[in-house]
Design an enzyme around this catalytic site. Structure first.
Site, PDB file in Angstrom:
ATOM      1  CG  HIS A 139      13.796  40.059 -12.059  1.00  0.00           C
ATOM      2  ND1 HIS A 139      13.860  39.662 -13.687  1.00  0.00           N
ATOM      3  CD2 HIS A 139      12.937  40.950 -12.219  1.00  0.00           C
ATOM      4  CE1 HIS A 139      13.349  40.526 -14.820  1.00  0.00           C
ATOM      5  NE2 HIS A 139      12.673  41.584 -14.195  1.00  0.00           N
ATOM      6  CB  ALA A 140      17.187  34.578 -10.134  1.00  0.00           C
TER       7      ALA A 140
END
Length: 454
Positions: A139-140
């Site tokens: 998700h980064a």
């Protein structure tokens, strides 16, 4: 080396063994007619032959300043493609259940932070001749919807298009931005400041509407349920498709929206599951639902106007016809009030719905404070027409989200060429026999069809 944006860094800081912060997707493909037994092997070879990588697929967290981690990106110049792209085969008899068990294990494991934060798994051996691809990205790097859109760019509407494109070397799309000057920046700052000042009156307006109209659902009105507990590290995934025409028939007969019908289908399934577990709360479950707040008149105006509303799922109601009308009224009431607010206030209120989850790790918090909502149910737009990948037809596209403490079950679905593809992710410990929810979704849809006279 580049510094991370604060929101990207946040996903790395909060990640732990119990809380993987990647998003995933499972896709099913049907080889073209006449394809031989070597089709998947040859497909994979053509896939990994794409040996150029966009920057996003080369970066991993770096350590700077003698030990400061998770604040900067380093870039790999030599990508080990055999590590990131893997080909597997299911054991006999090659059931979809076996595929989902493998997917559950893959979705459980953390991505290696010493390498670029993505993996792609090609899986063959299904007894019906199809093959699968499971993709996960941190998700980064990217959010779930953007990852799905990126994957769709590798597909083609032409069934004869034999090119196998790779997500890691797609050319970036050009970005068009309006010219920026000092006055526009000041306008934006004043707009944001005005929104913050107006937040308290807006909240009072929501509360007043809830009390007077009894249509809205406010945070912390949700009951405690078996889904609102701390989660372990192991995940279980389930996936299945339903014909969009069936849901549309319910929608038309009941006089509601497609999303209302989907929520009612999920609500009935959750009711069945909780009754089966002897765990149905006396009060209705509350779902957090991402929605578009754009009016019909503004549908083609462009831009984004998306927030989240809390929906009364009426799981305490036995009658499916009454349940779907309660859900529709709840969604209409929430969207009506939120659509009257400035966009920044909508986003701020949506963030307030999520804020309590940041405290879920505090000892005793989950048991002492009512949950802001019980479950997230997301309906994501997808392709309307059939799509193909190297001449193989996309047969199913199942989004697989992550689950934080306090939210042990997530339901996300995507529209895919006449079907609704449901992807369910649950904590393996807290949500036992997750696959039972698939049968309950079918039972719930049949109940709705019968209730509205189909």
């Amino acid at each position: 080396m580049d510094l991370m944006m604060p929101n990207d860094s946040m996903f790395l800081f909060i990640e732990s063994r119990e809380h993987p912060m990647h998003v995933g997707g499972l896709s099913l493909f049907e080889p073209p007619q006449g394809a031989g037994p070597e089709f998947v092997r040859e497909f994979t070879e053509r896939l990994v032959a794409n040996d150029e990588f966009q920057p996003m697929f080369r970066k991993h967290p770096a350590t700077i300043g003698g030990g400061i981690a998770r604040v900067a990106w380093a870039y790999d110049d030599d990508i080990d493609i055999d590590y990131h792209v893997r080909r597997s085969a299911l054991p006999s008899p090659g059931r979809v259940r076996d595929l989902l068990e493998l997917t559950s294990r893959l979705h459980t494991s953390l991505l290696d932070r010493h390498r670029p934060l993505w993996e792609l798994h090609v899986v063959e051996g299904l007894n019906d001749g199809r093959f699968a691809m499971y993709t996960k990205m941190h998700h980064a790097l990217i959010d779930g919807v953007s990852a799905m859109k990126l994957a769709q760019r590798t597909l083609s509407a032409d069934p004869d298009d034999a090119e196998v494109r790779a997500i890691w070397n797609l050319p970036p799309r050009p970005r068009t931005r309006p010219p920026s000057d000092g006055s526009s920046l000041l306008d934006a700052l004043f707009k944001m400041a005005g929104s913050v000042v107006g937040l308290a009156p807006s909240t009072l307006k929501l509360a007043r509407a809830a009390l007077l109209e009894q249509q809205l659902t406010l945070p912390f009105a949700a009951p405690h349920s078996m889904f609102n507990v701390k989660v372990g590290g192991a995940r279980r995934c389930a996936a299945q498709s339903w014909s969009l025409d069936r849901i549309k028939s319910v929608k038309q007969a009941a006089g509601v929206t497609v999303n209302d019908a989907v929520l009612a289908m999920c609500a009935g399934a959750l009711r069945y599951y909780l009754i089966e577990r002897n765990a149905l709360p006396d009060r209705p479950l509350i779902a957090m639902v991402p929605v578009s707040l754009r009016s019909k008149e503004d549908a083609d105006a462009g831009g984004n106007l998306v927030g989240s509303v809390l929906c009364n799922l009426a799981t305490h109601v036995d009658d499916p016809a009454q349940r779907i009308q309660t859900i529709s009224a709840s969604m209409d009431g929430n969207k009506k009030v939120l659509s009257e607010l400035p966009q920044l206030q909508v986003l701020a209120l949506s963030a307030l719905n999520m804020a309590p989850l940041t405290l879920a790790g505090v000892p005793g918090f989950l048991s002492a404070v009512p949950p802001p909502f019980n479950i997230v149910i997301s309906n994501v737009p997808g392709p309307v027409d059939p799509l193909y990948y190297g001449t193989a037809r996309l047969d199913g596209s199942y989004p697989l989200s992550n689950i934080p403490d306090g939210q042990a079950l997530n339901i996300t679905l995507v529209n895919n060429a006449g079907n609704l593809d449901f992807g369910l992710v649950g904590c393996r410990r807290s949500v036992p026999h997750l696959q039972r929810l698939l049968a309950h979704l079918e039972s719930s849809l049949k109940d709705l069809e019968q209730a509205v006279g189909i």
